[in-house]
Motif scaffolding. Structure first.
Motif, PDB file in Angstrom:
ATOM      1  N   GLY A 350     -40.776 -28.842   9.545  1.00 56.77           N
ATOM      2  CA  GLY A 350     -40.916 -28.541  10.834  1.00 56.77           C
ATOM      3  C   GLY A 350     -42.166 -28.489  11.504  1.00 56.77           C
ATOM      4  N   MET A 351     -42.088 -28.480  12.804  1.00 49.29           N
ATOM      5  CA  MET A 351     -43.461 -28.514  13.738  1.00 49.29           C
ATOM      6  C   MET A 351     -44.275 -27.155  13.234  1.00 49.29           C
ATOM      7  SD  MET A 351     -41.790 -27.625  17.244  1.00 49.29           S
ATOM      8  CE  MET A 351     -43.240 -27.402  17.950  1.00 49.29           C
ATOM      9  N   ASP A 453     -45.375 -32.875   7.737  1.00 50.54           N
ATOM     10  CA  ASP A 453     -44.818 -34.149   7.147  1.00 50.54           C
ATOM     11  C   ASP A 453     -43.801 -34.466   6.238  1.00 50.54           C
ATOM     12  OD1 ASP A 453     -44.924 -36.906   6.387  1.00 50.54           O
ATOM     13  OD2 ASP A 453     -46.785 -36.875   5.592  1.00 50.54           O
ATOM     14  N   LYS A 454     -42.458 -34.776   6.811  1.00 49.84           N
ATOM     15  CA  LYS A 454     -41.352 -35.153   6.203  1.00 49.84           C
ATOM     16  C   LYS A 454     -41.376 -36.054   5.060  1.00 49.84           C
ATOM     17  CE  LYS A 454     -36.330 -35.614   6.540  1.00 49.84           C
ATOM     18  NZ  LYS A 454     -35.378 -35.823   7.688  1.00 49.84           N
ATOM     19  N   GLN A 455     -42.098 -37.229   5.242  1.00 52.72           N
ATOM     20  CA  GLN A 455     -42.305 -38.243   4.388  1.00 52.72           C
ATOM     21  C   GLN A 455     -42.990 -37.643   2.970  1.00 52.72           C
ATOM     22  OE1 GLN A 455     -41.076 -41.466   4.780  1.00 52.72           O
ATOM     23  NE2 GLN A 455     -41.601 -41.993   3.021  1.00 52.72           N
ATOM     24  N   ILE A 456     -43.942 -36.927   3.113  1.00 48.90           N
ATOM     25  CA  ILE A 456     -44.577 -36.594   1.709  1.00 48.90           C
ATOM     26  C   ILE A 456     -43.657 -35.651   0.936  1.00 48.90           C
ATOM     27  CG2 ILE A 456     -45.663 -34.511   2.567  1.00 48.90           C
ATOM     28  CD1 ILE A 456     -47.991 -35.428   1.341  1.00 48.90           C
ATOM     29  N   LEU A 457     -42.731 -35.043   1.734  1.00 55.53           N
ATOM     30  CA  LEU A 457     -41.661 -34.306   0.919  1.00 55.53           C
ATOM     31  C   LEU A 457     -40.852 -35.013   0.188  1.00 55.53           C
ATOM     32  CD1 LEU A 457     -41.218 -31.355   3.593  1.00 55.53           C
ATOM     33  CD2 LEU A 457     -42.559 -31.153   1.564  1.00 55.53           C
ATOM     34  N   THR A 458     -40.497 -36.313   0.697  1.00 56.09           N
ATOM     35  CA  THR A 458     -39.546 -37.301  -0.106  1.00 56.09           C
ATOM     36  C   THR A 458     -39.907 -37.426  -1.508  1.00 56.09           C
ATOM     37  OG1 THR A 458     -40.345 -39.008   1.030  1.00 56.09           O
ATOM     38  CG2 THR A 458     -38.464 -37.666   2.257  1.00 56.09           C
ATOM     39  N   ARG A 459     -41.338 -37.344  -1.818  1.00 55.59           N
ATOM     40  CA  ARG A 459     -41.940 -37.874  -3.033  1.00 55.59           C
ATOM     41  C   ARG A 459     -41.582 -37.006  -4.121  1.00 55.59           C
ATOM     42  NH1 ARG A 459     -47.561 -39.506  -0.195  1.00 55.59           N
ATOM     43  NH2 ARG A 459     -46.574 -40.958   1.497  1.00 55.59           N
ATOM     44  N   VAL A 466     -35.142 -28.882   4.063  1.00 60.59           N
ATOM     45  CA  VAL A 466     -34.428 -28.013   5.116  1.00 60.59           C
ATOM     46  C   VAL A 466     -35.448 -28.151   6.458  1.00 60.59           C
ATOM     47  CG1 VAL A 466     -34.027 -25.705   5.855  1.00 60.59           C
ATOM     48  CG2 VAL A 466     -33.636 -26.537   3.381  1.00 60.59           C
ATOM     49  N   ALA A 467     -34.667 -28.514   7.455  1.00 56.66           N
ATOM     50  CA  ALA A 467     -35.313 -28.522   8.941  1.00 56.66           C
ATOM     51  C   ALA A 467     -35.234 -27.354   9.496  1.00 56.66           C
ATOM     52  CB  ALA A 467     -34.736 -29.464   9.706  1.00 56.66           C
ATOM     53  N   VAL A 468     -36.550 -26.503   9.573  1.00 60.40           N
ATOM     54  CA  VAL A 468     -36.638 -25.420  10.235  1.00 60.40           C
ATOM     55  C   VAL A 468     -36.737 -25.574  11.804  1.00 60.40           C
ATOM     56  CG1 VAL A 468     -38.095 -23.225  10.637  1.00 60.40           C
ATOM     57  CG2 VAL A 468     -38.210 -24.545   8.297  1.00 60.40           C
ATOM     58  N   GLU A 469     -35.480 -24.797  12.406  1.00 60.37           N
ATOM     59  CA  GLU A 469     -35.469 -25.106  13.794  1.00 60.37           C
ATOM     60  C   GLU A 469     -36.124 -24.045  14.701  1.00 60.37           C
ATOM     61  OE1 GLU A 469     -31.218 -25.124  14.212  1.00 60.37           O
ATOM     62  OE2 GLU A 469     -30.999 -27.099  13.420  1.00 60.37           O
ATOM     63  N   VAL A 470     -36.131 -24.161  15.905  1.00 63.70           N
ATOM     64  CA  VAL A 470     -37.000 -23.264  16.936  1.00 63.70           C
ATOM     65  C   VAL A 470     -35.858 -22.058  16.928  1.00 63.70           C
ATOM     66  CG1 VAL A 470     -38.434 -24.742  17.832  1.00 63.70           C
ATOM     67  CG2 VAL A 470     -36.134 -24.371  18.900  1.00 63.70           C
ATOM     68  N   ALA A 495     -31.173 -13.055  12.936  1.00 61.26           N
ATOM     69  CA  ALA A 495     -31.460 -14.389  13.042  1.00 61.26           C
ATOM     70  C   ALA A 495     -31.312 -15.292  12.151  1.00 61.26           C
ATOM     71  CB  ALA A 495     -33.045 -14.210  13.574  1.00 61.26           C
ATOM     72  N   THR A 496     -31.470 -16.623  12.598  1.00 56.75           N
ATOM     73  CA  THR A 496     -31.081 -17.705  11.544  1.00 56.75           C
ATOM     74  C   THR A 496     -32.312 -18.222  11.275  1.00 56.75           C
ATOM     75  OG1 THR A 496     -30.743 -19.130  13.157  1.00 56.75           O
ATOM     76  CG2 THR A 496     -28.755 -18.196  12.185  1.00 56.75           C
ATOM     77  N   ASN A 497     -33.620 -17.886  11.964  1.00 56.43           N
ATOM     78  CA  ASN A 497     -34.888 -18.420  11.439  1.00 56.43           C
ATOM     79  C   ASN A 497     -36.029 -17.314  12.185  1.00 56.43           C
ATOM     80  OD1 ASN A 497     -34.533 -19.039  13.942  1.00 56.43           O
ATOM     81  ND2 ASN A 497     -34.849 -21.201  13.857  1.00 56.43           N
ATOM     82  N   ILE A 498     -37.255 -17.500  11.569  1.00 53.44           N
ATOM     83  CA  ILE A 498     -38.108 -16.704  12.118  1.00 53.44           C
ATOM     84  C   ILE A 498     -39.691 -17.362  12.293  1.00 53.44           C
ATOM     85  CG2 ILE A 498     -37.289 -14.603  10.880  1.00 53.44           C
ATOM     86  CD1 ILE A 498     -38.760 -15.317   8.164  1.00 53.44           C
ATOM     87  N   PRO A 499     -40.371 -16.929  13.310  1.00 52.82           N
ATOM     88  CA  PRO A 499     -41.677 -17.457  13.489  1.00 52.82           C
ATOM     89  C   PRO A 499     -42.774 -17.095  12.495  1.00 52.82           C
ATOM     90  CG  PRO A 499     -41.407 -15.503  14.759  1.00 52.82           C
ATOM     91  CD  PRO A 499     -40.298 -15.467  13.654  1.00 52.82           C
TER      92      PRO A 499
END
Length: 500
Positions: A350-351, A453-459, A466-470, A495-499
């Protein structure tokens, strides 16, 4: 007597003997080895460890001499008198003291000497055991209770002497930690002054007696010296040690109508809290049930150690510090745990500033108790190094049971379980390090990475991304209120995610 650990019977451990009794013994032995037991080495077998919290004490069991080859003595010695397949330290003791680590110790204690068995004397046995126990992490972090049957009690006394000697003569810090961790010793029929039977039986059966058998001869000069040295050690350096022990009053059946008291009362009395019980030498360490005196007397000692020992464990060095104000990741944490059951590797993508690092810290703090080795490295992207240099930097931060053990190598982690978190991954060398650990560590190991960087995680191998959402508007408002109105109570539990 129905027992496959009758150490002095000439036929009990002879696998060639036919008949239903021998077959029943073999079935019992097979049942023992089906128990969930972790073989740490040829000498150290872990039969129980706490499922979550760190253990507050290591409990070690040392067996007696045995006749002929007996590779299962470390287990079969400690079965119930009523059930040869019930390993009572694993079943009863683990139930009564679930937050202890229980180990059975194996060593060559054959009465008969041949090409492979009975060739190690007391010096070699104890030197080998001390090394194996230290490698297994025994006595390095927790208090210890040492329990011995027969000769096993003498091995314990020699372990105390040798660990103290190595610490003071050689400056061995691990041996020093081992010695300082000793809290108590419990004896089941230990021949402190030697025995009048085990050596003559070897001669009577025309056997070449093993070197350890000679240690328990009456008037043995080495045994007398060890007893004297141990007593001085106890008085000068072991004042905190607690003792307990049992002696036998019934003769042990040896076959052909012969019965003898294997360890007479004059020899087995040693230390405080000693009592005689109506058991023979084999059954003295085989309680019928939890109400048996040979079980209750041991648990009494454990309770005394528990009372006198500070059981509150220090906060592990590897525990991660969380932000003072954050939204608890209830549902998100549950989802991550479920994914980690199916995959060895989990990647949080995620960002920047969305909460990946804090989530990884929460997960790490919740799981790190379950792993022998751990590693949490924040801001990995700042490590602009080559693969080998990066490997050294990361391994330097690996913890063992919550503490830094000193310099480790990849070889030290082979087949071990480890929990690894690498935060802010962005280079191939970061993912290659994880892939290397996946190959050499145990299948129980788990790896968590965060990255933009999602691409590097695919290796990565066997990875769940898991995509962490705002934060949604409701949880964003809760977080804002916690900072803006710090004295007010703000519900931040769902909450479902945290900062970050």
């Amino acid at each position: 007597m129905n027992s496959h650990t009758e150490a002095f019977s000439p036929s009990t451990l002879d696998d060639r003997e036919a008949g239903p009794s021998n077959q029943k013994q073999r079935n019992s032995i097979q049942a023992l080895f089906k128990c969930e037991i972790l073989k740490i080495s040829d000498s150290v077998y872990e039969i129980h460890k706490p499922s979550r919290a760190k253990s507050w004490m290591d409990i070690l069991f040392f067996h007696d001499l045995y006749l002929r080859k007996c590779p299962h003595a470390h287990l079969s010695t400690w079965t119930s008198k009523c059930d040869d397949s019930l390993l009572w330290p694993k079943k009863w003791l683990a139930d009564d003291y679930p937050d202890t680590r229980i180990l059975c110790i194996s060593f060559d204690a054959s009465i008969q000497k041949d090409d492979k068995n009975g060739r190690m004397d007391m010096y070699l046995v104890v030197e080998n055991l001390l090394q194996k126990l230290i490698i297994a992490g025994v006595g390095q972090y927790n208090p210890m209770l040492l329990i011995g049957h027969g000769l096993g009690g003498l091995v314990i006394k020699k372990l105390c002497l040798d660990s103290f000697s190595c610490a003071n003569r050689d400056g061995d810090q691990q041996a020093k930690a081992f010695f300082k961790s000793i809290e108590g010793i419990f004896y089941y029929g230990t021949p402190h002054q030697g025995g009048s039977f085990s050596y003559p039986v070897a001669e009577e059966l025309n056997l070449d007696a093993g070197d350890l058998v000679k240690c328990v001869k009456l008037l043995n000069t080495n045994l007398a010296r060890w007893n004297h040295e141990f007593e001085n050690l106890r008085k000068n350096h072991g004042s905190k040690w607690k003792f307990g022990g049992l002696g036998e009053t019934l003769p042990t059946k040896l076959g052909d109508g012969v019965s003898v008291i294997v360890v007479p009362e004059a020899s087995c009395r040693g230390g405080q809290n000693f009592i005689m019980v109506e058991e023979d030498h084999n059954s003295i360490c085989k309680p019928r049930d939890k109400k048996s005196i040979n079980y209750l007397h041991l648990t009494k000692l454990i309770d005394e150690i528990s009372t006198s020992t500070v059981r509150k464990q220090p906060i592990p060095d590897d525990r991660q510090i969380l932000p003072q104000k954050f939204v608890k990741p209830s549902k998100c944490l549950e989802d991550i745990k479920e994914k980690l059951k199916k995959h060895s590797c989990l990647a949080l993508w995620g960002m920047g500033g969305i909460g990946k690092t804090t989530i990884s810290k929460v997960v790490f703090n919740d799981l790190h108790h379950d792993f022998k080795f751990t590693l949490f490295k924040e801001n990995v992207k700042l490590l602009q190094r080559g693969e080998k240099e990066l490997e050294g930097i990361l391994l330097a931060d690996v913890h063992h049971n919550g503490r830094k053990p000193g310099r480790l190598t990849l070889n030290d982690l082979k087949a071990e379980d480890i929990l690894v978190v690498l935060d802010d991954v962005e280079k191939d060398c970061h993912t290659k390090f994880i892939c290397t650990l996946q190959e050499i560590c145990s299948s129980k190991s788990r790896f968590i990475l965060t990255s933009r960087d999602k691409q590097i995680l695919t290796r990565l191998d066997d990875v769940s991304i898991v995509a962490v959402e705002v934060l949604d508007p409701q949880n964003s408002e809760k977080l804002f209120q916690s900072y803006a109105f710090s004295e007010d109570k703000v519900d931040m539990q769902n909450a479902t995610n945290i900062p970050e």
